[in-house]
Scaffold this motif. Sequence first.
Motif, PDB file in Angstrom:
ATOM      1  N   GLU A  73      -5.354  17.757   6.516  1.00 30.00           N
ATOM      2  CA  GLU A  73      -4.059  17.074   6.513  1.00 30.00           C
ATOM      3  C   GLU A  73      -3.912  16.213   5.256  1.00 30.00           C
ATOM      4  O   GLU A  73      -4.894  15.796   4.647  1.00 30.00           O
ATOM      5  N   ALA A  74      -2.672  15.923   4.910  1.00 27.43           N
ATOM      6  CA  ALA A  74      -2.383  14.955   3.847  1.00 27.43           C
ATOM      7  C   ALA A  74      -1.131  14.177   4.235  1.00 27.43           C
ATOM      8  O   ALA A  74      -1.201  13.029   4.639  1.00 27.43           O
ATOM      9  N   GLU A  75       0.047  14.828   4.157  1.00 25.82           N
ATOM     10  CA  GLU A  75       1.294  14.124   4.484  1.00 25.82           C
ATOM     11  C   GLU A  75       1.286  13.583   5.910  1.00 25.82           C
ATOM     12  O   GLU A  75       1.677  12.440   6.148  1.00 25.82           O
ATOM     13  N   ARG A  76       0.826  14.377   6.861  1.00 25.87           N
ATOM     14  CA  ARG A  76       0.828  13.927   8.252  1.00 25.87           C
ATOM     15  C   ARG A  76      -0.307  12.942   8.530  1.00 25.87           C
ATOM     16  O   ARG A  76      -0.260  12.218   9.526  1.00 25.87           O
ATOM     17  N   GLY A  77      -1.306  12.908   7.650  1.00 25.57           N
ATOM     18  CA  GLY A  77      -2.442  12.033   7.886  1.00 25.57           C
ATOM     19  C   GLY A  77      -2.376  10.706   7.175  1.00 25.57           C
ATOM     20  O   GLY A  77      -2.985   9.725   7.622  1.00 25.57           O
ATOM     21  N   ILE A  78      -1.623  10.629   6.068  1.00 29.29           N
ATOM     22  CA  ILE A  78      -1.661   9.412   5.266  1.00 29.29           C
ATOM     23  C   ILE A  78      -1.062   8.192   5.966  1.00 29.29           C
ATOM     24  O   ILE A  78      -1.552   7.070   5.738  1.00 29.29           O
ATOM     25  N   LEU A 115       0.824  -1.201   0.000  1.00 35.34           N
ATOM     26  CA  LEU A 115       0.000   0.000   0.000  1.00 35.34           C
ATOM     27  C   LEU A 115       0.861   1.256   0.000  1.00 35.34           C
ATOM     28  O   LEU A 115       0.502   2.274  -0.608  1.00 35.34           O
ATOM     29  N   ASN A 116       1.988   1.210   0.685  1.00 34.72           N
ATOM     30  CA  ASN A 116       2.873   2.367   0.765  1.00 34.72           C
ATOM     31  C   ASN A 116       3.628   2.607  -0.538  1.00 34.72           C
ATOM     32  O   ASN A 116       3.979   3.754  -0.858  1.00 34.72           O
ATOM     33  N   ILE A 117       3.891   1.538  -1.281  1.00 31.92           N
ATOM     34  CA  ILE A 117       4.715   1.644  -2.483  1.00 31.92           C
ATOM     35  C   ILE A 117       4.130   2.634  -3.483  1.00 31.92           C
ATOM     36  O   ILE A 117       4.854   3.423  -4.094  1.00 31.92           O
ATOM     37  N   THR A 118       2.820   2.600  -3.677  1.00 26.47           N
ATOM     38  CA  THR A 118       2.198   3.439  -4.703  1.00 26.47           C
ATOM     39  C   THR A 118       1.459   4.648  -4.146  1.00 26.47           C
ATOM     40  O   THR A 118       0.859   5.412  -4.905  1.00 26.47           O
ATOM     41  N   SER A 119       1.494   4.850  -2.842  1.00 21.18           N
ATOM     42  CA  SER A 119       0.763   5.974  -2.253  1.00 21.18           C
ATOM     43  C   SER A 119       1.527   7.279  -2.417  1.00 21.18           C
ATOM     44  O   SER A 119       2.756   7.287  -2.549  1.00 21.18           O
ATOM     45  N   MET A 120       0.792   8.382  -2.398  1.00 20.66           N
ATOM     46  CA  MET A 120       1.406   9.709  -2.413  1.00 20.66           C
ATOM     47  C   MET A 120       0.536  10.670  -1.623  1.00 20.66           C
ATOM     48  O   MET A 120      -0.679  10.487  -1.515  1.00 20.66           O
ATOM     49  N   ALA A 121       1.162  11.716  -1.104  1.00 14.80           N
ATOM     50  CA  ALA A 121       0.429  12.774  -0.406  1.00 14.80           C
ATOM     51  C   ALA A 121       1.152  14.091  -0.607  1.00 14.80           C
ATOM     52  O   ALA A 121       2.373  14.131  -0.760  1.00 14.80           O
ATOM     53  N   CYS A 122       0.410  15.178  -0.609  1.00 14.41           N
ATOM     54  CA  CYS A 122       1.017  16.506  -0.672  1.00 14.41           C
ATOM     55  C   CYS A 122       1.381  16.950   0.749  1.00 14.41           C
ATOM     56  O   CYS A 122       0.920  16.353   1.721  1.00 14.41           O
ATOM     57  N   PRO A 123       2.190  18.012   0.912  1.00 17.60           N
ATOM     58  CA  PRO A 123       2.565  18.460   2.270  1.00 17.60           C
ATOM     59  C   PRO A 123       1.371  18.937   3.088  1.00 17.60           C
ATOM     60  O   PRO A 123       1.261  18.626   4.265  1.00 17.60           O
ATOM     61  N   ALA A 124       0.466  19.715   2.463  1.00 20.50           N
ATOM     62  CA  ALA A 124      -0.738  20.222   3.140  1.00 20.50           C
ATOM     63  C   ALA A 124      -0.389  20.954   4.435  1.00 20.50           C
ATOM     64  O   ALA A 124       0.588  21.694   4.487  1.00 20.50           O
ATOM     65  N   LEU A 125      -1.198  20.740   5.482  1.00 19.89           N
ATOM     66  CA  LEU A 125      -0.936  21.391   6.762  1.00 19.89           C
ATOM     67  C   LEU A 125       0.370  20.865   7.355  1.00 19.89           C
ATOM     68  O   LEU A 125       0.722  19.708   7.133  1.00 19.89           O
TER      69      LEU A 125
END
Length: 746
Positions: free
Chosen positions: A556-561, A537-547
Amino acid sequence: MLPDSCGTLASAGFVGESQQARHRLSARWLGSLPPSAAVSGLDSSYPSLSMAASTPAAGVESKIRIPGFQGLRSSVLVPLGREIGPFPIGRSSRSSSVIRAVSTRIKPDNTEVKRSKVELFKEQSNFLRFPLNEELRSEAPNINEAATQLIKFHGSYQQTNRDERGAKSYQFMLRTKNPCGKVPNKLYLVMDDLADEFGIGTLRLTTRQTFQLHGILKKNLQTVMSTIIKNMGSTLGACGDLNRNVLAPAAPFVKKEYVFAQVTAENIAALLTPQSGAYYDLWVNGGKILSAEHPEVVKARNDNSHGTNFTDLPEPIYGSQFLPRKFKIAVTVPTDNSVDILTNDIGVVLVSSDDGEPQGFNIYVGGGMGRTHRVGTTFPRLGEPLGFVAKEDILYAIKAIVVTQRENGRRDDRKYSRMKYLISTWGIEKFRSVVEHYYGKKFENFRELPEWEFKSYLGWHEQGDGAMFCGLHIDNGRIGGKMKQTLREIIEKYKLNVRITPNQNLILCDIRRSWRRPITTALAQAGLLLPRYVDPLNITSMACPALPLCPLAITEAERGIPEILKRVRAVFDKVGLKYNESVVIRVTGCPNGCARPYMAELGLVGDGPNSYQVIEFEILLHLQIWLGGAPNQTTLAKSFMDKVKVHDLEKVFEPLFYYWKTKRLRGESFGNFSVRMGFEKLQKLVEKWEGPAEPASRFNLKLFADRQTFEAMAELAKQQNKSAHQLAMEVIRNYVAAQGNGSNGQ
């Protein structure tokens, strides 16, 4: 440089005539200057400026209407790489009055063209200098609104720490520009140092193959910028209304097609780099940074055979207004969709002969991710085929597309300024016809391509020249702590060059075979595991920095994923999905789509209030759920549910994944399953969900031999916000990785 006494005039953009201007003159700029002041310091080398300055005294009306655009035909070329002024002023055959070089969508001659505030800032900036140069000299910790817009073109965003209450804590984010994601050894080490000395102690890898430094104070901006520039780096054009970083597959293969695609990406980046010199004026005090450009790049930039260039300005392609909005380009080879090719304004695909010799390029146009919540006229869009061009014509074709957008993209409302909206409005046939006018020839038919594949390039691979490369999974692209220290030690010790991937990962290049075992061991000890030890699941996931730093973030995005991925894994376990099964999950804190969530099989987009509340370390927020993207990034997802509370995600995930497991076709991905089932049916299944028929587990594996061991592990896991089973599996995987010699790590 223009004399100081005419700084206001120069910054207002009165730099000569051009048939590409179509906007009214803003008389308040000329009218605010007395005639004597307006011409002070001007000599005979500025004839048109002198004329402009004297016009108010002649009683010109407060508004001057500009004739409609008819196309440039002058062949006068501006020498490249020189100072902004003095420079010769080109003469239009249409008018003797001085006008600004500005381009917008076609309007009737008798209609006043409205422009956004940002368009005025650009026009009045003296090619991205004013008032940024003055704001940088002030002692205030922040810069004003106009300078905030202009500094984006230089590669920086002004931000505040939204975790802090009370007075705003101003800081700046810097983004580098690294075509193909290439990062020389020297530059990586410098970026690592700058993150510690002037930033927040971490490096971030972006989805466009660049670095971001967060937490830079205004007083340190010039030091950081100049250090990057002097160490083989640049931030010019990493943000702003111009071409952004050009993507290409990051793998350092020596295969002819990969090398040719990467060189093409670098040449496109050079072609569309700003030329006025403002960047070096501000950050290295006008110093010259010598870099060789391919002669074909210079030739294509200078060419004005089809009326593409501003002949009287130091920006031959961009003019004084630059582009209506950001512009994104990616180059790749057939099958390799590591770059999300269809999400770009321009997607370029190399086409080779049967013996591997490059022949030309297929071109897609009109992709883009950004949208606005609950504004149906904004939308993500996939690129569509424009045509094929011979390899020697690619720079001219790219330039023609950019100029078409420059001349016709909307400048009144930035929500609709991306090229995707122009193509959506016009249709591809009209767009192609206009591009061909600037290109000077017809596009050939689009060549047939094989199926696309997502390629991560994680693990160990042969480069093809006797050396190896190692792709490292970096959760959300954030490099810090022990990982950062270990990476620096390895890169410094072995003098490795690196590359950043469009999936926020890092590739260590040019590794000798004898170095493989010690490097693998060191990486594993720092938590940088071979891909077989990383949750799929982590291999293909992405998140923006956001808050907390992005001013646009809603949630949240990066801190929440990380927590979201753990919860998805727990749902997989509950409904009986195997550990090696996965879905592409992407999370963004707002609808702008920086992590490309609208291409995900499961996209989560921040949809909460503008403020958030922290209660027992949990963020209360709402998310939009998007479904239907494909694993190979060729299908656009669609909105499935709005305003889903983050605490209720399992209520949606469980039925979706359970029915995927029980109702899917053989080999059917989650995204394809979602499309086949239809959203209406899936929504009914979610509404009626009461849990799986039988609880299922991934393994019948007893990890704990006694209760005492389990309780000790559970207590430790609780401190890390994990289950005892998750922590035990991590310990086992890390141990195995540390003991291995790196074999079979691909």
